[in-house]
Design a protein around this motif. Structure first.
Motif, PDB file in Angstrom:
ATOM      1  N   ASP A  74       0.802  -9.859 -14.705  1.00 20.48           N
ATOM      2  CA  ASP A  74       1.338  -8.821 -13.826  1.00 20.48           C
ATOM      3  C   ASP A  74       1.961  -9.481 -12.606  1.00 20.48           C
ATOM      4  N   VAL A  75       3.100  -8.966 -12.194  1.00 16.43           N
ATOM      5  CA  VAL A  75       3.777  -9.502 -11.010  1.00 16.43           C
ATOM      6  C   VAL A  75       3.731  -8.445  -9.909  1.00 16.43           C
ATOM      7  N   LEU A  76       3.150  -8.820  -8.780  1.00 17.58           N
ATOM      8  CA  LEU A  76       3.138  -7.914  -7.634  1.00 17.58           C
ATOM      9  C   LEU A  76       3.966  -8.525  -6.511  1.00 17.58           C
ATOM     10  N   VAL A  77       5.085  -7.872  -6.201  1.00 16.62           N
ATOM     11  CA  VAL A  77       5.892  -8.302  -5.061  1.00 16.62           C
ATOM     12  C   VAL A  77       5.394  -7.546  -3.842  1.00 16.62           C
ATOM     13  N   VAL A  78       5.045  -8.253  -2.783  1.00 10.80           N
ATOM     14  CA  VAL A  78       4.663  -7.589  -1.546  1.00 10.80           C
ATOM     15  C   VAL A  78       5.839  -7.698  -0.575  1.00 10.80           C
ATOM     16  N   ASP A  79       6.502  -6.574  -0.387  1.00  8.41           N
ATOM     17  CA  ASP A  79       7.645  -6.535   0.518  1.00  8.41           C
ATOM     18  C   ASP A  79       7.110  -6.369   1.946  1.00  8.41           C
ATOM     19  N   ALA A 122      -4.928  -3.831   8.626  1.00  3.28           N
ATOM     20  CA  ALA A 122      -5.708  -3.259   7.528  1.00  3.28           C
ATOM     21  C   ALA A 122      -5.101  -1.948   7.062  1.00  3.28           C
ATOM     22  N   VAL A 123      -4.678  -1.131   8.010  1.00  5.74           N
ATOM     23  CA  VAL A 123      -4.132   0.182   7.663  1.00  5.74           C
ATOM     24  C   VAL A 123      -2.809   0.047   6.912  1.00  5.74           C
ATOM     25  N   ILE A 124      -1.941  -0.844   7.392  1.00  7.68           N
ATOM     26  CA  ILE A 124      -0.648  -1.040   6.734  1.00  7.68           C
ATOM     27  C   ILE A 124      -0.839  -1.547   5.306  1.00  7.68           C
ATOM     28  N   GLN A 125      -1.796  -2.470   5.133  1.00  8.72           N
ATOM     29  CA  GLN A 125      -2.069  -2.993   3.790  1.00  8.72           C
ATOM     30  C   GLN A 125      -2.604  -1.885   2.888  1.00  8.72           C
ATOM     31  N   ASP A 126      -3.572  -1.138   3.396  1.00  6.83           N
ATOM     32  CA  ASP A 126      -4.146  -0.050   2.605  1.00  6.83           C
ATOM     33  C   ASP A 126      -3.077   0.951   2.214  1.00  6.83           C
ATOM     34  N   CYS A 127      -2.223   1.267   3.176  1.00  6.44           N
ATOM     35  CA  CYS A 127      -1.162   2.230   2.952  1.00  6.44           C
ATOM     36  C   CYS A 127      -0.249   1.748   1.826  1.00  6.44           C
ATOM     37  N   ALA A 128       0.130   0.467   1.861  1.00  4.71           N
ATOM     38  CA  ALA A 128       1.019  -0.082   0.829  1.00  4.71           C
ATOM     39  C   ALA A 128       0.348  -0.041  -0.540  1.00  4.71           C
ATOM     40  N   MET A 176       5.324  -4.817 -10.225  1.00  3.70           N
ATOM     41  CA  MET A 176       4.995  -3.806  -9.214  1.00  3.70           C
ATOM     42  C   MET A 176       5.502  -4.264  -7.856  1.00  3.70           C
ATOM     43  N   VAL A 177       5.767  -3.300  -7.011  1.00  5.40           N
ATOM     44  CA  VAL A 177       6.198  -3.624  -5.651  1.00  5.40           C
ATOM     45  C   VAL A 177       5.339  -2.842  -4.665  1.00  5.40           C
ATOM     46  N   ALA A 178       4.694  -3.546  -3.756  1.00  5.07           N
ATOM     47  CA  ALA A 178       3.960  -2.890  -2.674  1.00  5.07           C
ATOM     48  C   ALA A 178       4.757  -3.092  -1.391  1.00  5.07           C
ATOM     49  N   ARG A 179       5.086  -1.986  -0.755  1.00  4.63           N
ATOM     50  CA  ARG A 179       5.886  -2.097   0.478  1.00  4.63           C
ATOM     51  C   ARG A 179       5.007  -1.916   1.702  1.00  4.63           C
ATOM     52  N   LEU A 180       4.988  -2.923   2.544  1.00  4.37           N
ATOM     53  CA  LEU A 180       4.287  -2.794   3.826  1.00  4.37           C
ATOM     54  C   LEU A 180       5.204  -2.058   4.798  1.00  4.37           C
ATOM     55  N   SER A 181       4.640  -1.102   5.521  1.00  2.00           N
ATOM     56  CA  SER A 181       5.485  -0.280   6.398  1.00  2.00           C
ATOM     57  C   SER A 181       5.965  -1.024   7.626  1.00  2.00           C
ATOM     58  N   ALA A 182       5.342  -2.164   7.925  1.00  2.00           N
ATOM     59  CA  ALA A 182       5.818  -2.974   9.041  1.00  2.00           C
ATOM     60  C   ALA A 182       5.641  -4.435   8.662  1.00  2.00           C
ATOM     61  N   ASN A 183       6.338  -5.301   9.360  1.00  3.37           N
ATOM     62  CA  ASN A 183       6.267  -6.726   9.051  1.00  3.37           C
ATOM     63  C   ASN A 183       4.955  -7.328   9.552  1.00  3.37           C
ATOM     64  N   LEU A 184       4.114  -7.790   8.617  1.00  4.75           N
ATOM     65  CA  LEU A 184       2.813  -8.349   9.001  1.00  4.75           C
ATOM     66  C   LEU A 184       2.834  -9.866   9.062  1.00  4.75           C
ATOM     67  N   GLY A 185       3.889 -10.476   8.548  1.00  6.49           N
ATOM     68  CA  GLY A 185       3.895 -11.929   8.451  1.00  6.49           C
ATOM     69  C   GLY A 185       3.304 -12.359   7.115  1.00  6.49           C
ATOM     70  N   ILE A 186       3.524 -13.630   6.791  1.00  2.00           N
ATOM     71  CA  ILE A 186       3.146 -14.124   5.466  1.00  2.00           C
ATOM     72  C   ILE A 186       1.653 -13.920   5.177  1.00  2.00           C
ATOM     73  N   GLY A 187       0.808 -14.106   6.187  1.00  4.54           N
ATOM     74  CA  GLY A 187      -0.630 -13.953   5.972  1.00  4.54           C
ATOM     75  C   GLY A 187      -1.000 -12.544   5.547  1.00  4.54           C
ATOM     76  N   GLY A 188      -0.478 -11.567   6.272  1.00  2.99           N
ATOM     77  CA  GLY A 188      -0.775 -10.174   5.958  1.00  2.99           C
ATOM     78  C   GLY A 188      -0.244  -9.782   4.589  1.00  2.99           C
ATOM     79  N   ALA A 189       0.904 -10.362   4.217  1.00  6.42           N
ATOM     80  CA  ALA A 189       1.511 -10.037   2.927  1.00  6.42           C
ATOM     81  C   ALA A 189       0.678 -10.628   1.784  1.00  6.42           C
ATOM     82  N   VAL A 190       0.313 -11.891   1.919  1.00 10.48           N
ATOM     83  CA  VAL A 190      -0.482 -12.537   0.865  1.00 10.48           C
ATOM     84  C   VAL A 190      -1.837 -11.841   0.723  1.00 10.48           C
ATOM     85  N   GLN A 191      -2.423 -11.500   1.850  1.00 15.68           N
ATOM     86  CA  GLN A 191      -3.720 -10.824   1.790  1.00 15.68           C
ATOM     87  C   GLN A 191      -3.616  -9.486   1.056  1.00 15.68           C
ATOM     88  N   THR A 192      -2.504  -8.790   1.231  1.00 17.59           N
ATOM     89  CA  THR A 192      -2.309  -7.534   0.507  1.00 17.59           C
ATOM     90  C   THR A 192      -2.421  -7.775  -0.995  1.00 17.59           C
TER      91      THR A 192
END
Lengths: 122, 239
Positions: free
Chosen positions: B25-30, A98-104, B52-68
């Motif tokens: 709108d295109v959002l790329v979740v890195d 949740a935190v990583i997503q929010d941060c992004a 737009m590009v949203a960068r996740l600070s760590a690798n969450l896997g496809i689920g975490g990326a799509v949820q973003t």
């Protein structure tokens, strides 16, 4: 249990207790875990000092061979501990996600706001 | 567009989407890439505010990326969302088809390699067997009847986004998310579309990982059936 192994057990328990106390001093453990480890270290010390205790425990569990009682208890404690730690790790993972997503998402908002103010200034 | 180490294909994917769906709108979740995925995604369309590009600070896997992406859509009140893989296996034309099919009243449309009489890239035989088993398990557990259960090309209505933004499975999420939507009473429709083989990089699912993938997916489905909706890991509010 002969004398030598008892000395080893006592020295080991005390060393473990000191290790836990050192962690406590450096605040490397959360309070709830330090209590847990203190109790465990204390219990091993008690069992290595008080030999009869193990026999009483074995008798209560109706186990003929006292060291086997020790193994049973240890297995149980370690299993529960491992389970608890996996659960904690899963929970921490969820929060982290949740935190990583929010941060992004917040970083994205910030970048967009910044580029908007830049274009409106020029 | 979830993307993990897709610097070789991401620019083309974004450009393709921009050309095919200019008003979207295109959002790329890195997803914590170690390569230049985010830079390539940004550079391809210059100062275009729609990309737009949203960068996740760590690798969450496809689920975490799509949820973003879904959380972003929910926060900004988008009416519909389409999920497109960053590896280039989903032509933007297929994304458009999937998106348009929402007009028929479905909450979710799944781009399918197997439905209808589509010809195109259809994965390896082993994987097709795996996908079929998951499809069968999904139906067996009271889920929807979907052939291409692992398809990463899906379009969501607003209320489907609202549900999945707060409750999205983690590791191998596609089949389980379909079950979640189906049990919530949402209509799922499968749309035959052509897909392509990836052009760059490697699939996140290795040969050895396939068995684990199957076990994880089946367990996830069964667990969801057993526990239902009563666990929520997230709170997210629409604006």
């Amino acid at each position: 249990m002969n004398f030598d192994i008892q000395v080893v057990a006592i020295v080991g328990s005390i060393a473990f207790l000191l290790l836990v106390m050192n962690d406590l001093r450096g605040r490397r453990l959360q309070p709830q875990y330090s209590i847990l480890w203190l109790v465990l270290a204390g219990a091993t010390l008690v069992i290595s000092l008080w030999r009869q205790g193990l026999e009483i425990l074995a008798h209560l569990l109706r186990i003929y061979y006292p060291p086997a009682a020790l193994f049973v208890v240890l297995f149980l404690v370690l299993f529960l501990l491992a389970h608890h730690l996996t659960r904690e790790a899963s929970h921490a993972n969820q929060s982290l996600r949740a935190v990583i997503q929010d941060c992004a998402l917040l970083r994205l908002e910030l970048e967009r706001l910044q580029s908007k103010t830049e274009t409106s200034e020029t | 567009v979830p993307a993990f180490n897709e610097e070789g294909s991401i620019a083309a994917v974004v450009a393709d989407l921009q050309a095919e769906l200019p008003d979207t709108d295109v959002l790329v979740v890195d997803d914590g890439s170690s390569d230049q995925t985010a830079e390539h995604a940004r550079r391809c369309c210059g100062r275009n505010q729609r990309v737009m590009v949203a960068r996740l600070s760590a690798n969450l896997g496809i689920g975490g990326a799509v949820q973003t992406g879904l959380r972003y859509a929910l926060r900004h009140g988008y009416d519909r969302v389409v999920q497109v893989d960053g590896d280039g296996q989903h032509p933007a034309a297929s994304a458009r088809v999937v998106l348009q099919r929402l007009d028929g009243g479905a909450d979710v449309t799944v781009g399918s390699r197997f439905a209808g009489s589509m010809r195109g890239f259809a994965s390896t035989p082993m994987r097709r067997v795996g996908i079929a088993i998951i499809s069968w398990a999904l139906r067996f557990l009271g889920g929807p009847s979907v052939l291409d259960t692992t398809s990463g090309l899906r379009a969501f209505s607003r209320r489907a986004v609202a549900l999945l933004a707060v409750r999205y499975p983690s590791d191998f999420p596609e089949p389980e998310s379909l079950l979640i939507l189906h049990r919530a009473g949402y209509r799922i429709e499968e749309v035959p579309v052509p897909m392509a083989a990836r052009r760059h990089g490697n699939s996140s699912i290795t040969r050895l990982g396939s068995a684990f993938y199957m076990a994880r997916v089946l367990l996830g489905l069964a667990l969801f059936r057993a526990t239902g909706m009563n666990t929520t890991a997230f709170e997210e509010r629409a604006p």
